[in-house]
Scaffold this motif. Structure first.
Motif, PDB file in Angstrom:
ATOM      1  N   ASN A   1       6.044  -4.144  -3.896  1.00 51.85           N
ATOM      2  CA  ASN A   1       4.839  -4.502  -3.158  1.00 51.85           C
ATOM      3  C   ASN A   1       5.212  -5.058  -1.797  1.00 51.85           C
ATOM      4  O   ASN A   1       6.102  -5.903  -1.681  1.00 51.85           O
ATOM      5  CB  ASN A   1       4.018  -5.538  -3.923  1.00 51.85           C
ATOM      6  CG  ASN A   1       3.454  -4.967  -5.187  1.00 51.85           C
ATOM      7  OD1 ASN A   1       3.115  -3.798  -5.248  1.00 51.85           O
ATOM      8  ND2 ASN A   1       3.359  -5.785  -6.209  1.00 51.85           N
ATOM      9  N   TYR A   2       4.537  -4.618  -0.771  1.00 53.45           N
ATOM     10  CA  TYR A   2       4.774  -5.094   0.580  1.00 53.45           C
ATOM     11  C   TYR A   2       3.480  -5.702   1.108  1.00 53.45           C
ATOM     12  O   TYR A   2       2.412  -5.125   0.983  1.00 53.45           O
ATOM     13  CB  TYR A   2       5.200  -3.951   1.505  1.00 53.45           C
ATOM     14  CG  TYR A   2       6.488  -3.296   1.074  1.00 53.45           C
ATOM     15  CD1 TYR A   2       7.703  -3.866   1.375  1.00 53.45           C
ATOM     16  CD2 TYR A   2       6.478  -2.104   0.348  1.00 53.45           C
ATOM     17  CE1 TYR A   2       8.888  -3.271   0.982  1.00 53.45           C
ATOM     18  CE2 TYR A   2       7.648  -1.505  -0.053  1.00 53.45           C
ATOM     19  CZ  TYR A   2       8.855  -2.087   0.269  1.00 53.45           C
ATOM     20  OH  TYR A   2      10.018  -1.508  -0.125  1.00 53.45           O
ATOM     21  N   ALA A   3       3.619  -6.865   1.735  1.00 50.61           N
ATOM     22  CA  ALA A   3       2.439  -7.516   2.305  1.00 50.61           C
ATOM     23  C   ALA A   3       1.991  -6.772   3.562  1.00 50.61           C
ATOM     24  O   ALA A   3       2.789  -6.156   4.259  1.00 50.61           O
ATOM     25  CB  ALA A   3       2.758  -8.957   2.652  1.00 50.61           C
ATOM     26  N   LYS A   4       0.714  -6.861   3.849  1.00 49.56           N
ATOM     27  CA  LYS A   4       0.177  -6.249   5.058  1.00 49.56           C
ATOM     28  C   LYS A   4       0.636  -7.087   6.249  1.00 49.56           C
ATOM     29  O   LYS A   4       0.463  -8.310   6.263  1.00 49.56           O
ATOM     30  CB  LYS A   4      -1.347  -6.217   4.986  1.00 49.56           C
ATOM     31  CG  LYS A   4      -1.983  -5.570   6.169  1.00 49.56           C
ATOM     32  CD  LYS A   4      -3.492  -5.521   6.020  1.00 49.56           C
ATOM     33  CE  LYS A   4      -4.102  -4.889   7.247  1.00 49.56           C
ATOM     34  NZ  LYS A   4      -5.551  -4.924   7.216  1.00 49.56           N
ATOM     35  N   GLU A   5       1.212  -6.438   7.246  1.00 45.41           N
ATOM     36  CA  GLU A   5       1.706  -7.168   8.411  1.00 45.41           C
ATOM     37  C   GLU A   5       0.546  -7.470   9.356  1.00 45.41           C
ATOM     38  O   GLU A   5      -0.305  -6.617   9.601  1.00 45.41           O
ATOM     39  CB  GLU A   5       2.758  -6.348   9.139  1.00 45.41           C
ATOM     40  CG  GLU A   5       4.024  -6.170   8.326  1.00 45.41           C
ATOM     41  CD  GLU A   5       5.095  -5.445   9.092  1.00 45.41           C
ATOM     42  OE1 GLU A   5       4.966  -5.305  10.326  1.00 45.41           O
ATOM     43  OE2 GLU A   5       6.061  -5.020   8.453  1.00 45.41           O
TER      44      GLU A   5
ATOM     45  N   MET B   1      -2.598  -3.866   0.485  1.00 40.29           N
ATOM     46  CA  MET B   1      -1.216  -4.060   0.131  1.00 40.29           C
ATOM     47  C   MET B   1      -0.584  -2.690  -0.061  1.00 40.29           C
ATOM     48  O   MET B   1      -1.180  -1.782  -0.612  1.00 40.29           O
ATOM     49  CB  MET B   1      -1.105  -4.903  -1.144  1.00 40.29           C
ATOM     50  CG  MET B   1       0.310  -5.141  -1.518  1.00 40.29           C
ATOM     51  SD  MET B   1       0.813  -6.657  -2.322  1.00 40.29           S
ATOM     52  CE  MET B   1      -0.558  -7.501  -2.866  1.00 40.29           C
ATOM     53  N   TYR B   2       0.644  -2.558   0.423  1.00 43.96           N
ATOM     54  CA  TYR B   2       1.364  -1.295   0.361  1.00 43.96           C
ATOM     55  C   TYR B   2       2.308  -1.336  -0.833  1.00 43.96           C
ATOM     56  O   TYR B   2       3.104  -2.255  -0.973  1.00 43.96           O
ATOM     57  CB  TYR B   2       2.126  -1.095   1.668  1.00 43.96           C
ATOM     58  CG  TYR B   2       2.937   0.164   1.716  1.00 43.96           C
ATOM     59  CD1 TYR B   2       2.320   1.404   1.721  1.00 43.96           C
ATOM     60  CD2 TYR B   2       4.316   0.113   1.759  1.00 43.96           C
ATOM     61  CE1 TYR B   2       3.063   2.569   1.774  1.00 43.96           C
ATOM     62  CE2 TYR B   2       5.064   1.269   1.811  1.00 43.96           C
ATOM     63  CZ  TYR B   2       4.435   2.497   1.813  1.00 43.96           C
ATOM     64  OH  TYR B   2       5.171   3.636   1.865  1.00 43.96           O
ATOM     65  N   THR B   3       2.234  -0.357  -1.726  1.00 44.47           N
ATOM     66  CA  THR B   3       3.046  -0.330  -2.940  1.00 44.47           C
ATOM     67  C   THR B   3       3.813   0.981  -3.022  1.00 44.47           C
ATOM     68  O   THR B   3       3.268   2.048  -2.756  1.00 44.47           O
ATOM     69  CB  THR B   3       2.162  -0.466  -4.188  1.00 44.47           C
ATOM     70  OG1 THR B   3       1.388  -1.649  -4.074  1.00 44.47           O
ATOM     71  CG2 THR B   3       2.987  -0.544  -5.450  1.00 44.47           C
TER      72      THR B   3
END
Length: 56
Positions: free
Chosen positions: A13-17, A1-3
């Protein structure tokens, strides 16, 4: 997860694409199955409409 953290200390927080892939064109057998499914669906809907008209 990208934070990430902004200037105020708030977390984002960004979900993994998911990995992108292209669909393949259906082969002859799949096209025949789709045509058969379409025929069955058309027959089913026509029958339901006729029964509904007959009952009413």
């Amino acid at each position: 997860m990208y934070t990430t953290i902004n200037e105020e200390g708030i977390l984002n927080n960004y979900a993994k694409e998911p990995e992108i892939y292209y669909a393949t064109y259906p082969n002859q057998e799949q096209q025949r199955r789709y045509s058969l499914q379409a025929a069955y669906a058309t027959l089913l809907v026509a029958t339901l409409v006729l029964v509904a008209l007959g009952v009413s």
